[in-house]
Design a protein around this motif. Structure first.
Motif, PDB file in Angstrom:
ATOM      1  N   ALA A   1      32.354  40.826  48.239  1.00  0.00           N
ATOM      2  CA  ALA A   1      32.881  39.672  47.688  1.00  0.00           C
ATOM      3  C   ALA A   1      34.448  39.746  48.009  1.00  0.00           C
ATOM      4  N   ARG A   2      35.272  38.471  47.835  1.00  0.00           N
ATOM      5  CA  ARG A   2      36.629  38.672  48.405  1.00  0.00           C
ATOM      6  C   ARG A   2      37.295  37.904  47.090  1.00  0.00           C
ATOM      7  N   ALA A   3      38.594  37.904  46.937  1.00  0.00           N
ATOM      8  CA  ALA A   3      39.334  37.306  45.739  1.00  0.00           C
ATOM      9  C   ALA A   3      39.189  35.622  45.984  1.00  0.00           C
ATOM     10  N   ARG A   4      39.130  35.292  44.880  1.00  0.00           N
ATOM     11  CA  ARG A   4      38.949  33.660  44.679  1.00  0.00           C
ATOM     12  C   ARG A   4      40.201  33.056  44.989  1.00  0.00           C
ATOM     13  N   GLU A   5      40.408  32.331  45.658  1.00  0.00           N
ATOM     14  CA  GLU A   5      41.695  31.316  45.862  1.00  0.00           C
ATOM     15  C   GLU A   5      41.731  30.129  45.107  1.00  0.00           C
ATOM     16  N   LEU A   6      42.480  29.788  44.259  1.00  0.00           N
ATOM     17  CA  LEU A   6      42.750  28.454  43.403  1.00  0.00           C
ATOM     18  C   LEU A   6      43.568  27.426  44.307  1.00  0.00           C
ATOM     19  N   PRO A   7      43.192  26.331  44.335  1.00  0.00           N
ATOM     20  CA  PRO A   7      44.107  25.361  45.201  1.00  0.00           C
ATOM     21  C   PRO A   7      45.479  25.350  44.409  1.00  0.00           C
TER      22      PRO A   7
ATOM     23  N   VAL B   1      53.826  34.864  46.774  1.00  0.00           N
ATOM     24  CA  VAL B   1      52.415  34.952  46.029  1.00  0.00           C
ATOM     25  C   VAL B   1      51.563  35.856  46.700  1.00  0.00           C
ATOM     26  N   TRP B   2      50.886  37.075  45.894  1.00  0.00           N
ATOM     27  CA  TRP B   2      50.445  38.082  46.512  1.00  0.00           C
ATOM     28  C   TRP B   2      48.781  38.256  45.940  1.00  0.00           C
ATOM     29  N   THR B   3      47.811  38.468  47.057  1.00  0.00           N
ATOM     30  CA  THR B   3      46.692  38.683  46.486  1.00  0.00           C
ATOM     31  C   THR B   3      46.644  40.315  46.471  1.00  0.00           C
ATOM     32  N   TYR B   4      45.451  41.151  46.241  1.00  0.00           N
ATOM     33  CA  TYR B   4      45.198  42.484  45.737  1.00  0.00           C
ATOM     34  C   TYR B   4      45.977  43.125  46.978  1.00  0.00           C
ATOM     35  N   LYS B   5      45.697  43.030  48.346  1.00  0.00           N
ATOM     36  CA  LYS B   5      45.767  43.320  49.422  1.00  0.00           C
ATOM     37  C   LYS B   5      47.493  43.796  49.438  1.00  0.00           C
ATOM     38  N   ALA B   6      48.227  42.610  49.196  1.00  0.00           N
ATOM     39  CA  ALA B   6      49.847  42.635  49.321  1.00  0.00           C
ATOM     40  C   ALA B   6      50.204  43.395  48.224  1.00  0.00           C
ATOM     41  N   ALA B   7      49.654  43.363  46.939  1.00  0.00           N
ATOM     42  CA  ALA B   7      50.034  43.949  45.752  1.00  0.00           C
ATOM     43  C   ALA B   7      49.718  45.515  45.946  1.00  0.00           C
ATOM     44  N   LEU B   8      48.749  46.022  46.902  1.00  0.00           N
ATOM     45  CA  LEU B   8      48.765  47.426  47.177  1.00  0.00           C
ATOM     46  C   LEU B   8      49.455  47.975  47.941  1.00  0.00           C
ATOM     47  N   THR B   9      50.314  47.106  48.736  1.00  0.00           N
ATOM     48  CA  THR B   9      51.136  47.469  49.841  1.00  0.00           C
ATOM     49  C   THR B   9      52.475  46.663  49.831  1.00  0.00           C
ATOM     50  N   PRO B  10      52.983  46.685  48.596  1.00  0.00           N
ATOM     51  CA  PRO B  10      54.269  45.955  48.633  1.00  0.00           C
ATOM     52  C   PRO B  10      55.479  46.026  49.351  1.00  0.00           C
TER      53      PRO B  10
ATOM     54  N   ILE C   1      51.158  37.268  41.167  1.00  0.00           N
ATOM     55  CA  ILE C   1      49.666  38.229  41.850  1.00  0.00           C
ATOM     56  C   ILE C   1      48.757  37.353  41.090  1.00  0.00           C
ATOM     57  N   SER C   2      47.907  36.749  41.921  1.00  0.00           N
ATOM     58  CA  SER C   2      46.789  36.051  41.625  1.00  0.00           C
ATOM     59  C   SER C   2      45.566  36.746  41.742  1.00  0.00           C
ATOM     60  N   ALA C   3      44.840  37.030  40.469  1.00  0.00           N
ATOM     61  CA  ALA C   3      43.776  37.785  40.167  1.00  0.00           C
ATOM     62  C   ALA C   3      42.792  36.949  39.353  1.00  0.00           C
ATOM     63  N   VAL C   4      42.220  35.859  39.954  1.00  0.00           N
ATOM     64  CA  VAL C   4      41.303  34.923  39.158  1.00  0.00           C
ATOM     65  C   VAL C   4      39.820  34.867  39.373  1.00  0.00           C
ATOM     66  N   GLY C   5      39.485  36.244  39.787  1.00  0.00           N
ATOM     67  CA  GLY C   5      37.944  36.334  40.050  1.00  0.00           C
ATOM     68  C   GLY C   5      37.715  36.573  41.648  1.00  0.00           C
TER      69      GLY C   5
ATOM     70  N   ARG D   1      26.205  29.157  43.889  1.00  0.00           N
ATOM     71  CA  ARG D   1      27.743  29.367  43.660  1.00  0.00           C
ATOM     72  C   ARG D   1      28.185  30.601  44.281  1.00  0.00           C
ATOM     73  N   THR D   2      28.174  30.697  45.573  1.00  0.00           N
ATOM     74  CA  THR D   2      28.437  31.779  46.309  1.00  0.00           C
ATOM     75  C   THR D   2      27.810  33.255  46.105  1.00  0.00           C
ATOM     76  N   HIS D   3      26.795  33.325  45.334  1.00  0.00           N
ATOM     77  CA  HIS D   3      25.998  34.441  45.567  1.00  0.00           C
ATOM     78  C   HIS D   3      24.604  34.238  45.757  1.00  0.00           C
ATOM     79  N   VAL D   4      24.003  35.313  46.180  1.00  0.00           N
ATOM     80  CA  VAL D   4      22.705  35.092  46.904  1.00  0.00           C
ATOM     81  C   VAL D   4      21.636  35.340  45.632  1.00  0.00           C
ATOM     82  N   VAL D   5      20.617  34.385  45.585  1.00  0.00           N
ATOM     83  CA  VAL D   5      19.640  34.383  44.251  1.00  0.00           C
ATOM     84  C   VAL D   5      18.590  35.467  44.776  1.00  0.00           C
ATOM     85  N   THR D   6      18.691  36.484  43.752  1.00  0.00           N
ATOM     86  CA  THR D   6      17.630  37.618  43.801  1.00  0.00           C
ATOM     87  C   THR D   6      16.698  37.998  42.577  1.00  0.00           C
TER      88      THR D   6
END
Length: 349
Positions: free
Chosen positions: A145-151, A160-169, A266-270, A289-294
Motif C-alpha cells: 500500500a501507499r500513503a493516502r492523499e486527501l484533496p 507538506v511532507w509524506t513519510y518519505k520526505a519526513a524520513l529524509t528531511p 506531515i500528512s499521515a491519514v491512512g 475500496r482499494t483492497h483485494v477481497v480474499t
C-alpha cells in the motif's frame, strides 16, 4: 526470449512477499519474486525500520538531557539531523541487502521490474531491458500500500511532507503540524517533537492512536502533552493555504474553524492498496475500496491467485503479511494451513 515457468510467482517483496517466496522455495517449489523498487518493500525501506532507527536517535537524545538523574554528565547536548537520517538510511539499506542475500540463498529468482497479470497464470514484467513473460502455476499478490492523499492536503515535498520526505528531511521543522495520529503520524510527531519542533497533532477521531485500546490512547496522550506536544482530537484539517515558507491550516474543531500557521505539515491519514495497473479486474479479481477481497486463506476466488498483506486489507501490519505469506506457501505446497483470524493478531505501534 524463452518464457520462464515457475510454481510460484510473488509480485512484491515486502514482509509478505519475501517471506512467502522463501517459504515456497523451502518447500521445494520453483519460485520467482517480481519487485519494482526495493527488496524488503516499504516496511524495510520507508516504514517500520527507518522510523524506528530515527526514534532511537531521538530517544537517546531525550535520555542525554536526563543524564544528571543517572549520575552522568552530558554538556552541550545537540544533534546533527543529517547524521541521524544517514544512520536511519544505512540501517534500512543493510536490511534490504540482507533480503537479497536470503532470496539468493534460498534459490529464489528475483526479477526487478513492474509486474502485471495479462491472463490467468501469466505474469508480464516490464524491466529496464524490456518485457519478460513468465508463466506461473500460482501467483501471490503482495504489492502493499501507499500513503493516502486527501484533496487539498497533497504533499509537495517542500512544505507538506509524506513519510518519505519526513524520513529524509532537508531541514528541521520549527512549527510542525501532523495530520493523523495513527502509528505513522505519531512516530513522526514524537521524533520531531523530541528534537525540538513545536508540534501539533490533529486527529479526526475522539482519541489519538485510535486503533489501540482506549486506556493506551489516554496514557499516550498524557505522556505526549507532558513532552510539550499539542493534541487536537475530533478535529479536521479543512484546507491548507500555502505561502512562501509558511502553511496556514484551517482546522475545524468543535464546530468552529481555527487558523494556525506552520512551516511544515506531515500528512499521515491512512493508506490505500496498490491495486492499480496490475490487470486485476480483467482476470476477475474483486476489489473493495482499494483492497483485494480474499477468503480466510487469502484466496481471491480466481484459481491459483492469492493476495496477502496490506493489499488484502487491514490490519496493516508486517507480521500479519508474513504470517499470510507462510500460510499461502504451505497451502500451495499441499500442506495443512491454519487460516488467518484477523481479530487475534496483536497490534504494534
Amino acid at each position: 526470449m524463452a518464457t520462464k515457468s515457475f510454481d510460484v510467482v510473488v509480485i512484491g517483496s515486502g514482509p509478505g512477499g519475501y517471506v512467502a517466496a522463501i517459504r515456497a522455495a523451502q518447500l521445494g517449489l520453483s519460485t520467482c519474486v517480481v519487485e519494482r523498487e526495493h527488496l524488503g518493500g516499504i516496511c524495510l525501506n520507508w516504514g517500520c525500520i527507518p522510523t524506528k532507527a530515527m526514534l532511537r536517535s531521538s530517544e537517546v537524545f531525550h535520555l542525554m538531557h536526563r543524564a544528571k538523574e543517572f549520575g552522568l554528565k552530558a554538556d552541550n547536548v545537540g544533534y546533527d539531523l543529517d547524521a541521524v537520517v544517514k544512520r536511519s538510511r544505512q540501517v534500512a539499506g543493510q536490511l534490504s541487502g540482507g533480503i537479497g542475500h536470503l532470496l539468493k540463498k534460498n534459490k529464489v529468482t528475483v526479477i526487478m521490474g513492474e509486474g502485471t497479470i495479462p491472463a490467468k497464470g501469466k505474469v508480464s514484467v516490464k524491466t529496464d531491458k524490456g518485457v519478460e513473460e513468465i508463466t506461473a502455476k500460482n501467483i501471490i499478490l503482495a504489492t502493499g500500500a501507499r500513503a493516502r492523499e486527501l484533496p487539498g492536503l497533497e504533499a509537495d515535498g517542500d512544505l507538506v511532507w509524506t513519510y518519505k520526505a519526513a524520513l529524509t528531511p532537508k531541514r528541521m521543522p520549527k512549527k510542525l503540524l501532523v495530520i493523523g495520529s495513527g502509528a505513522i503520524g505519531i512516530e513522526f510527531a514524537s521524533f520531531y517533537n523530541t528534537l525540538g519542533a513545536d508540534t501539533t497533532v490533529v486527529e479526526v477521531m475522539d482519541r489519538v492512536l485510535p486503533v489501540e485500546d482506549a486506556e493506551i490512547s489516554a496514557f499516550a496522550k498524557k505522556s505526549f502533552e507532558k513532552q510539550g506536544m499539542k493534541i487536537m482530537q475530533k478535529a479536521m484539517v479543512k484546507k491548507l493555504d500555502r505561502a512562501k515558507g509558511k502553511v496556514t491550516a484551517h482546522i475545524e474543531v468543535g464546530g468552529k474553524v481555527e487558523k494556525h500557521d506552520f512551516d511544515t505539515v506531515i500528512s499521515a491519514v491512512g493508506i490505500v492498496g496498490n491495486v492499480e495497473n496490475l490487470g486485476l479486474e480483467k482476470v476477475g479479481v474483486k476489489l473493495d475500496r482499494t483492497h483485494v477481497v480474499t477468503d480466510e486463506y487469502c484466496r481471491t476466488g480466481v484459481d491459483g491467485l492469492y493476495a496477502i498483506g496490506d493489499i488484502a486489507g487491514a490490519p496493516w501490519l508486517a507480521h500479519k503479511a508474513s504470517h499470510e505469506g507462510t500460510m499461502v506457501a504451505e497451502l500451495i505446497a499441499g500442506k495443512k494451513a491454519h487460516p488467518i483470524k484477523p481479530n487475534s493478531i496483536a497490534g504494534c505501534t
